[in-house]
Motif scaffolding. Structure first.
Motif, PDB file in Angstrom:
ATOM      1  N   GLY A   1       3.712  11.572 -19.995  1.00 48.36           N
ATOM      2  CA  GLY A   1       2.332  11.330 -20.242  1.00 48.36           C
ATOM      3  C   GLY A   1       1.535  10.771 -19.182  1.00 48.36           C
ATOM      4  N   VAL A   2       2.054  10.444 -18.022  1.00 43.71           N
ATOM      5  CA  VAL A   2       1.423  10.071 -16.723  1.00 43.71           C
ATOM      6  C   VAL A   2       1.451  10.996 -15.843  1.00 43.71           C
ATOM      7  N   PRO A   3       0.283  11.266 -14.943  1.00 45.39           N
ATOM      8  CA  PRO A   3       0.031  12.076 -13.878  1.00 45.39           C
ATOM      9  C   PRO A   3       0.890  11.678 -12.912  1.00 45.39           C
ATOM     10  N   ALA A   4       1.795  12.793 -12.349  1.00 41.69           N
ATOM     11  CA  ALA A   4       2.796  12.466 -11.082  1.00 41.69           C
ATOM     12  C   ALA A   4       2.753  13.567 -10.218  1.00 41.69           C
ATOM     13  N   ARG A   5       3.069  13.194  -8.788  1.00 44.55           N
ATOM     14  CA  ARG A   5       3.115  14.207  -7.995  1.00 44.55           C
ATOM     15  C   ARG A   5       4.419  14.847  -7.994  1.00 44.55           C
ATOM     16  N   SER A   6       4.570  16.111  -8.625  1.00 46.95           N
ATOM     17  CA  SER A   6       5.890  16.739  -8.764  1.00 46.95           C
ATOM     18  C   SER A   6       6.727  17.172  -7.497  1.00 46.95           C
TER      19      SER A   6
ATOM     20  N   GLY B   1      -4.324   4.655 -20.710  1.00 45.25           N
ATOM     21  CA  GLY B   1      -3.846   5.979 -20.773  1.00 45.25           C
ATOM     22  C   GLY B   1      -2.576   6.020 -21.721  1.00 45.25           C
ATOM     23  N   GLY B   2      -2.137   4.672 -22.158  1.00 46.02           N
ATOM     24  CA  GLY B   2      -1.029   4.760 -23.084  1.00 46.02           C
ATOM     25  C   GLY B   2       0.167   3.961 -22.242  1.00 46.02           C
ATOM     26  N   ARG B   3      -0.169   3.695 -20.998  1.00 47.67           N
ATOM     27  CA  ARG B   3       0.832   3.112 -19.936  1.00 47.67           C
ATOM     28  C   ARG B   3       1.324   1.684 -20.509  1.00 47.67           C
ATOM     29  N   LYS B   4       2.610   1.550 -20.769  1.00 44.59           N
ATOM     30  CA  LYS B   4       3.089   0.289 -21.029  1.00 44.59           C
ATOM     31  C   LYS B   4       3.928  -0.065 -20.060  1.00 44.59           C
ATOM     32  N   ILE B   5       4.950   0.577 -19.503  1.00 41.42           N
ATOM     33  CA  ILE B   5       6.014   0.315 -18.470  1.00 41.42           C
ATOM     34  C   ILE B   5       6.056   1.161 -17.561  1.00 41.42           C
ATOM     35  N   LEU B   6       6.348   0.963 -16.401  1.00 45.36           N
ATOM     36  CA  LEU B   6       6.739   1.937 -15.305  1.00 45.36           C
ATOM     37  C   LEU B   6       7.942   2.124 -14.717  1.00 45.36           C
ATOM     38  N   GLY B   7       8.470   3.115 -14.387  1.00 46.74           N
ATOM     39  CA  GLY B   7       9.911   3.417 -13.896  1.00 46.74           C
ATOM     40  C   GLY B   7       9.881   4.939 -13.421  1.00 46.74           C
ATOM     41  N   PRO B   8      11.243   5.063 -12.797  1.00 47.16           N
ATOM     42  CA  PRO B   8      11.284   6.339 -12.198  1.00 47.16           C
ATOM     43  C   PRO B   8      10.983   7.638 -13.194  1.00 47.16           C
ATOM     44  N   ALA B   9      10.963   7.438 -14.423  1.00 50.65           N
ATOM     45  CA  ALA B   9      10.499   8.600 -15.343  1.00 50.65           C
ATOM     46  C   ALA B   9       9.349   8.518 -15.767  1.00 50.65           C
ATOM     47  N   GLY B  10       8.358   7.630 -14.957  1.00 48.86           N
ATOM     48  CA  GLY B  10       7.121   7.486 -15.513  1.00 48.86           C
ATOM     49  C   GLY B  10       6.715   6.451 -16.511  1.00 48.86           C
ATOM     50  N   SER B  11       6.064   6.542 -17.688  1.00 48.84           N
ATOM     51  CA  SER B  11       5.515   5.201 -18.339  1.00 48.84           C
ATOM     52  C   SER B  11       6.590   4.869 -19.477  1.00 48.84           C
ATOM     53  N   GLY B  12       7.714   5.541 -19.394  1.00 46.60           N
ATOM     54  CA  GLY B  12       8.654   5.056 -20.575  1.00 46.60           C
ATOM     55  C   GLY B  12       8.441   5.459 -21.964  1.00 46.60           C
TER      56      GLY B  12
END
Length: 399
Positions: free
Chosen positions: A54-59, A164-175
Motif C-alpha cells: 500500500g505504500v508507493p515504492a521505486r520498483s 496513508g495507513g503507514r504504521k511500520i516500515l521494512g523491506p516489504a513496505g509498511s507491513g
C-alpha cells in the motif's frame, strides 16, 4: 535462483528469480505487467512506482526477493480502484498527460496524495510529486488534476487517511500485507526520526566549481565603505533576501538567504566566516548552506577589494565570486543563470548600500525577496539588447 512468493494485484505468485532481479523487472518480465515503466533505473524519475503493501515504492531499486510475502499493486491492479478512476478522469480533463510514459507512476504517487492530504494544497502536492519526473507537460495540468480530485473527495466528506495507513516500515513496505501476521509489528521496529542537524563546527575552505567577477561603484570614500562592511547586520539588511538568525560574530555568522526564480524558490540556511584586511582594504567571506526542501547544498566564497575613485571621494568594489552547488537545484543552476542572478543581486545590494551610507535606508528594513518575473524580464531585455548589438555590428562589418 531464488523462489519468490508474493501477492501481485490480489493474485498469489510464486516464481523463481535471480537475487539481483529488481521488482520492476520481476513484474514486467516474469508476470508481463508492462504498465510499470522503466526510465532512469536509478530511483530518480518515478516511472516505475508501484505500491508495496500500500505504500508507493521505486520498483527499479527494490529487489524482488526483498518483497517476499509482500502485497504488490501495479498500475494494472488499480483498474477498478475508485481513487485511480477519479484521477484518470481528472488527468484527461486537465490535459495532464502527453506521451504518457510517466503517467502510470504519476497516478500511483498521486493516489497516495489524494488519500493522505487533508486539503488540496498546491505546495504539498508539488512536493509529493517531486519524485515523479515528466518531460512533456510542465506539471501544471497534473497538479490541477490532483487538486480537483482532493477537493471533490473532501467536499463529499471523504476524510484524509493520516500517513496513508503507514504504521511500520521494512523491506516489504509498511507491513500491512496479509502475509505479515500479528507478530510483524514486534519484529520490525519503526524507523527512528533523524536527529536534528547540528551546526558545523567550522566553515572550511573549498575549491569552487565556478568563479566569476563583478564590480560596482558607490559615491562614498573607501574608509566609509570598509567600516560599513564591518557591520554584519547592516550588510545583511542590504542584501536582498538575506537575514541573520543569530547574533553575528566575524568568526561565525549564522543566517539565511531566500531566492525565488519563478516557480523555483529556495531558502539556504547556514554559516559563514568573515575575514578582513584593513591595510589593503579587502576581505573575504566563506560560507556553506543548505535548502532542506530541495536537499541542495551550496558553498560560496566572496572576495572583495575596495579601490578609491574620483580622487578618493568614491569607491569601486571589485568582487570575485566562487560557488559549488549540489543537489536538486544543481540541475537548474547553470553557470549562466547563476551569473545573471548574481548580477541582479549585486545591483540591488549596491543600491541598498549606497542608500544606507547616505542615511536614507531605515534601520532594520526587511530584506527584499528576489522576484523571478522581474528578473527574467530584465535578463530578457539585456540579452535582446546584446543580440541586437551583435546583429548590427555584424551587419556593419559585412557592409
Amino acid at each position: 535462483m531464488s523462489m519468490v512468493a508474493l501477492t501481485v494485484n490480489q493474485r498469489a505468485v510464486r516464481t523463481p528469480a535471480e537475487p539481483r532481479t529488481s521488482l520492476a523487472d520481476f513484474v514486467r518480465d516474469k508476470l508481463d505487467l508492462t504498465g510499470t515503466h522503466l526510465g532512469c533505473e536509478h530511483g530518480v524519475c518515478g516511472a516505475c512506482t508501484v505500491l508495496v503493501d500500500g505504500v508507493p515504492a521505486r520498483s527499479c531499486i527494490t529487489y524482488a526477493v526483498a518483497c517476499e510475502g509482500a502485497d504488490i499493486t501495479t498500475i494494472e491492479g488499480l483498474d477498478k480502484d475508485a481513487v485511480t478512476s477519479e484521477l484518470r478522469a481528472a488527468f484527461t480533463r486537465e490535459h495532464a498527460l502527453q506521451c504518457g510514459y510517466c503517467t502510470p507512476g504519476m497516478l500511483v504517487s498521486a493516489r497516495d496524495l489524494v488519500l493522505r492530504l487533508p486539503q488540496a494544497d498546491e505546495r504539498a502536492i508539488r512536493i509529493g510529486l517531486s519524485g515523479n519526473l515528466c518531460r512533456c507537460t510542465g506539471y501544471v495540468g497534473i497538479v490541477r488534476a490532483v487538486q480537483s480530485v482532493i477537493e471533490a473527495r473532501r467536499a463529499r466528506g471523504v476524510a484524509a487517511e493520516p500517513d496513508g495507513g503507514r504504521k511500520i516500515l521494512g523491506p516489504a513496505g509498511s507491513g500491512r500485507s496479509e502475509h505479515d501476521g500479528p507478530g510483524r509489528a514486534e519484529r520490525v521496529r519503526p524507523a527512528e526520526p533523524a536527529p536534528p542537524a547540528t551546526p558545523v563546527a567550522s566553515i572550511p575552505d573549498f575549491t569552487p566549481t565556478a568563479v566569476f567577477t563583478q564590480q560596482f561603484s558607490v559615491a562614498h570614500p573607501p574608509a566609509q565603505v570598509f567600516a560599513m562592511f564591518d557591520d554584519i547586520a547592516a550588510v545583511a539588511a542590504c542584501l536582498p533576501g538575506a537575514s541573520l538568525t543569530a547574533p553575528p560574530d566575524p568568526a561565525r555568522v549564522e543566517g539565511a538567504i531566500r531566492v525565488k526564480l519563478g516557480p523555483i524558490a529556495a531558502t539556504f540556511s547556514g554559516f559563514a566566516r568573515v575575514e578582513r584586511n584593513p591595510a589593503d582594504m579587502c576581505g573575504r567571506i566563506v560560507g556553506i548552506g543548505n535548502d532542506r526542501r530541495s536537499r541542495s547544498t551550496t558553498q560560496g566564497e566572496i572576495q572583495y577589494r575596495l579601490v578609491p575613485t574620483g580622487e578618493g571621494a568614491a569607491t569601486r568594489v571589485e568582487l570575485s565570486i566562487g560557488y559549488t552547488l549540489t543537489g536538486m537545484l544543481a540541475q537548474v543552476g547553470r553557470p549562466g543563470l547563476v551569473r545573471d542572478l548574481a548580477e541582479r543581486l549585486i545591483a540591488e545590494f549596491a543600491g541598498n548600500l549606497d542608500r544606507r551610507l547616505s542615511g536614507a535606508a531605515p534601520a532594520g528594513a526587511d530584506p527584499v525577496e528576489l522576484d523571478g518575473v522581474s528578473l527574467a524580464s530584465g535578463l530578457l531585455r539585456a540579452r535582446v539588447a546584446r543580440w541586437l548589438g551583435r546583429f548590427f555590428s555584424n551587419k556593419d562589418g559585412a557592409a
